[in-house]
Design an enzyme around this catalytic site. Structure first.
Site, PDB file in Angstrom:
ATOM      1  N   SER B 113      42.073  32.558  36.608  1.00 15.50           N
ATOM      2  CA  SER B 113      40.912  32.770  35.749  1.00 15.50           C
ATOM      3  C   SER B 113      40.873  31.734  34.625  1.00 15.50           C
ATOM      4  O   SER B 113      40.950  30.538  34.876  1.00 15.50           O
ATOM      5  CB  SER B 113      40.989  34.208  35.212  1.00 15.50           C
ATOM      6  OG  SER B 113      39.821  34.572  34.553  1.00 15.50           O
ATOM      7  N   ASP B 236      32.751  38.087  43.391  1.00 10.13           N
ATOM      8  CA  ASP B 236      33.456  38.216  42.111  1.00 10.13           C
ATOM      9  C   ASP B 236      32.436  38.032  40.985  1.00 10.13           C
ATOM     10  O   ASP B 236      31.865  36.965  40.829  1.00 10.13           O
ATOM     11  CB  ASP B 236      34.568  37.164  42.027  1.00 10.13           C
ATOM     12  CG  ASP B 236      35.303  37.184  40.675  1.00 10.13           C
ATOM     13  OD1 ASP B 236      35.018  38.075  39.853  1.00 10.13           O
ATOM     14  OD2 ASP B 236      36.159  36.310  40.460  1.00 10.13           O
ATOM     15  N   HIS B 264      38.271  39.842  41.098  1.00 12.20           N
ATOM     16  CA  HIS B 264      38.674  38.705  40.287  1.00 12.20           C
ATOM     17  C   HIS B 264      40.175  38.460  40.378  1.00 12.20           C
ATOM     18  O   HIS B 264      40.672  37.481  39.843  1.00 12.20           O
ATOM     19  CB  HIS B 264      38.267  39.001  38.840  1.00 12.20           C
ATOM     20  CG  HIS B 264      38.354  37.806  37.956  1.00 12.20           C
ATOM     21  ND1 HIS B 264      37.703  36.621  38.241  1.00 12.20           N
ATOM     22  CD2 HIS B 264      39.002  37.600  36.782  1.00 12.20           C
ATOM     23  CE1 HIS B 264      37.963  35.744  37.281  1.00 12.20           C
ATOM     24  NE2 HIS B 264      38.751  36.310  36.395  1.00 12.20           N
TER      25      HIS B 264
END
Lengths: 315, 293
Positions: B113, B236, B264
């Site tokens: 991320s 996502d 995610h």
């Protein structure tokens, strides 16, 4: 004993099953009981097949993905989380959820959820209270670290910060300096012109020192008519130039038929020595004493020498 | 093979923090075997334990460096500085500190991320410390930037997020921990109480959320000089495939792979698919390197 008939629609809480955290299916609602439909205004069966991302608000999706899902995958459960659901007509409704990962292979999640509108108001109030408390604490901190009359730091705050500044200077092989300012004839100002005039002079000097900005790491009112500057990274020329500016600032302040004058004592950490604040202060104080005893309105720099402790030349 | 983990002394001249200090501050763990070092950087919301599902496989091939950003997991909360960590460069400095104090070069950096972007920021500063990137569900900007960038979120959504974080157990936990335990509770007990899977200090988490979700580091993409594998899941909300394509088009040495899966946290939900994609990528590039040689 007869088995009771199971009727999930009779429960006064939302029962929801979402599918496929681990499979390739969509993360979507596989089951929702009557409570979920009724409380959030969905027509019968309208929730079935709805994606989790469209049922929750965007912020709730982030919270779900960043906190809840990892906890579910690790611990198998995640409880008492406040989220927001997007009700049928688009309004946001706060909910509290308990979740279980029911089938680790398929990744089905069972949700028990409750409307939390009232609870959310309480949270909102608590947050507001906390914000106010934090604000108050910040105000108190300012009050406890500031000298009221001059707006400079007070002695206690100075002592708190001075050692830190010196330690940093020593680590970085920088020369630290302490500069002490004492108002000349302050007792006479108070005695002949009154305490109000004395306060006015202190406040005016304090304000102008504040306006100097980052000429020093710390500027504080040390005692009655004494001010102190602590510099973490300086040298003799730099700190003496600052002293000159301070004399000029004082001369700008009218007092009686004349203008204000100050005396200044300076000490510097030299070479590889690593002095404490106390030592530097003591040396600056001796230099200040000499500036006073040699006629005032002048600066003396403390320097160890074969002839004495204080450099006698004017700075 | 990692010398820095021993007691390397404080480097006065460079002013670099001592290895031990950094390792403690960032709860650094070094595990696994392999001549190549791989650094695993967790994203917003969790700590290094997020990698535990992927770790067994990676450990067999690499020496792994795991850590928590200051404020997360087992990091030293006393080192948290709201100003330093108010932008992603503060977190990048954590990475640089770790790489420098462990004396690591040519590291394969795996960032989940927002850590993908944090890694790129660090690589700009100290490029030779990095060999290549694996970006798990990255996004260079979470905000919609009309007309042509669909980050996925509006400002209001992200303010809602901060609000929800404030109101949640996650946010209140460590405020309450010392109260719950009583004033005589030892730090150890308080830590245990708060030491569930995804612990994070509420203030630090909020600062991280703000640094993450209000940032825009799209300008970094064309400036990257390292090979990168971008892994995105098919579905996502935080980082949809469109973002993966956007990044791939702008990053000179990148490859994009869409993983069959939702959500995610692919390394948590689909670790085997993530490893398969990484392994393919590594093998292809190893082969390529040998052919060139």
């Amino acid at each position: 004993m007869n088995a009771l008939p199971l009727n999930l629609d009779a429960f006064p809480c939302g029962c929801l099953i979402t599918s496929g955290t681990k499979t390739s299916q969509q993360r979507e609602v596989a089951y929702a009981n009557t409570y979920v439909h009724e409380v959030f205004g969905f027509p019968d069966e309208a929730l079935i097949g709805k994606s989790l991302a469209s049922l929750l608000t965007p912020a709730s999706v982030i919270l779900f993905d960043s906190y809840m899902l990892p906890m579910l995958m690790n611990d198998g459960y995640c409880d008492e989380i406040l989220l927001e659901i997007r009700a049928y007509h688009g309004e946001k409704v706060p909910i509290v959820v308990n979740t279980r990962l029911y089938d680790p292979q398929g990744g089905r999640i069972h949700w028990a959820l409750f409307n939390a509108t009232q609870r959310n108001r309480l949270y909102q109030e608590l947050l507001e209270r906390r914000r106010q408390l934090e604000e108050k604490a910040a105000q108190l901190e300012t009050l406890s670290s500031q000298d009221e009359l001059t707006g400079l730091l007070n002695r206690r705050e100075l002592l708190k910060r001075a050692d830190m500044i010196l330690a940093q200077a020593i680590r970085a092989y920088q020369t630290a300096g302490v500069l002490l300012v004492d108002i000349d004839y302050f007792k006479e100002i108070n005695d002949y012109l009154g305490h109000a005039e004395g306060d006015r002079v202190l406040a005016a000097l304090g304000r102008r020192f504040r306006e100097l900005g980052r000429q020093a790491d710390v500027i504080a009112r040390y005692g009655g008519e004494e001010f102190i500057f602590v510099l973490g990274n300086t040298h003799q020329d730099g700190i003496c130039a600052l002293a000159e500016r301070l004399h000029a600032i004082a001369r700008d302040i009218p007092i009686g038929h004349s203008t204000l004058t100050i005396s200044i004592g300076i000490s510097l950490s030299e070479g590889a020595e690593a002095p404490t604040f106390d030592e530097l202060f003591r040396k600056a104080d001796r230099a200040l004493y000499l500036a006073k005893s040699e006629g005032r309105n002048t600066t003396r720099l403390y320097r160890e020498s074969a002839f004495g402790y204080v450099d006698k030349t004017h700075v | 093979m990692i010398q820095g983990i021993s007691n390397r002394q404080y480097d006065e001249e460079l002013g670099m923090p001592e290895a031990q200090v950094v390792c403690q501050r960032n709860n650094v763990r070094v595990v696994g075997r392999g001549s190549h070092v791989m650094m695993l950087a967790h994203g917003f919301g969790c700590d290094q334990s997020m990698f535990r599902f992927l770790q067994p496989e990676l450990e067999r091939h690499f020496t792994l460096v795991l850590f928590d950003y200051v404020g997360a997991g087992g990091s030293d909360l006393a080192a948290f500085d709201a100003e330093r960590y108010s932008s992603l460069t503060g977190y990048a400095q954590d990475i640089i500190d770790i790489l420098e104090s462990l004396e690591l070069h040519d590291v394969t950096f795996v960032g989940h991320s927002v850590s993908s972007m944090i890694g790129l920021l660090a690589a700009q500063r100290v490029p030779t410390r990095f060999a290549r990137f694996v970006m798990l569900s990255p996004s260079p900007c979470y905000l919609n930037k009309p007309p042509d960038y669909p980050g996925g979120f509006e400002y209001d959504d992200l303010h809602d997020l901060i609000d929800l974080m404030d109101k949640n157990y996650l946010g209140w936990a460590s405020h309450l921990a010392p109260l719950v335990m009583g004033p005589e509770a030892s730090g150890e007990h308080v830590r245990e109480l708060a030491n569930s899977f995804c612990t994070t200090d509420p203030l630090a988490a909020k600062v991280f959320a703000q640094a993450t979700f209000f940032s825009d580091y799209r300008y970094l993409l064309p400036e990257t000089r390292h090979p990168a594998l971008i892994l995105q899941s098919r579905q996502d909300t935080l980082a949809p495939p469109a973002i993966g394509r956007y990044m791939h088009e702008r990053m000179p040495l990148s490859e994009l792979e869409i993983i069959e899966g939702e959500g995610h946290c692919l390394h948590v939900t689909h670790p085997e698919r993530v490893w398969a994609a990484m392994n393919d990528y590594f093998s292809n590039h190893e082969a390529g390197r040998e052919n060139n040689a």
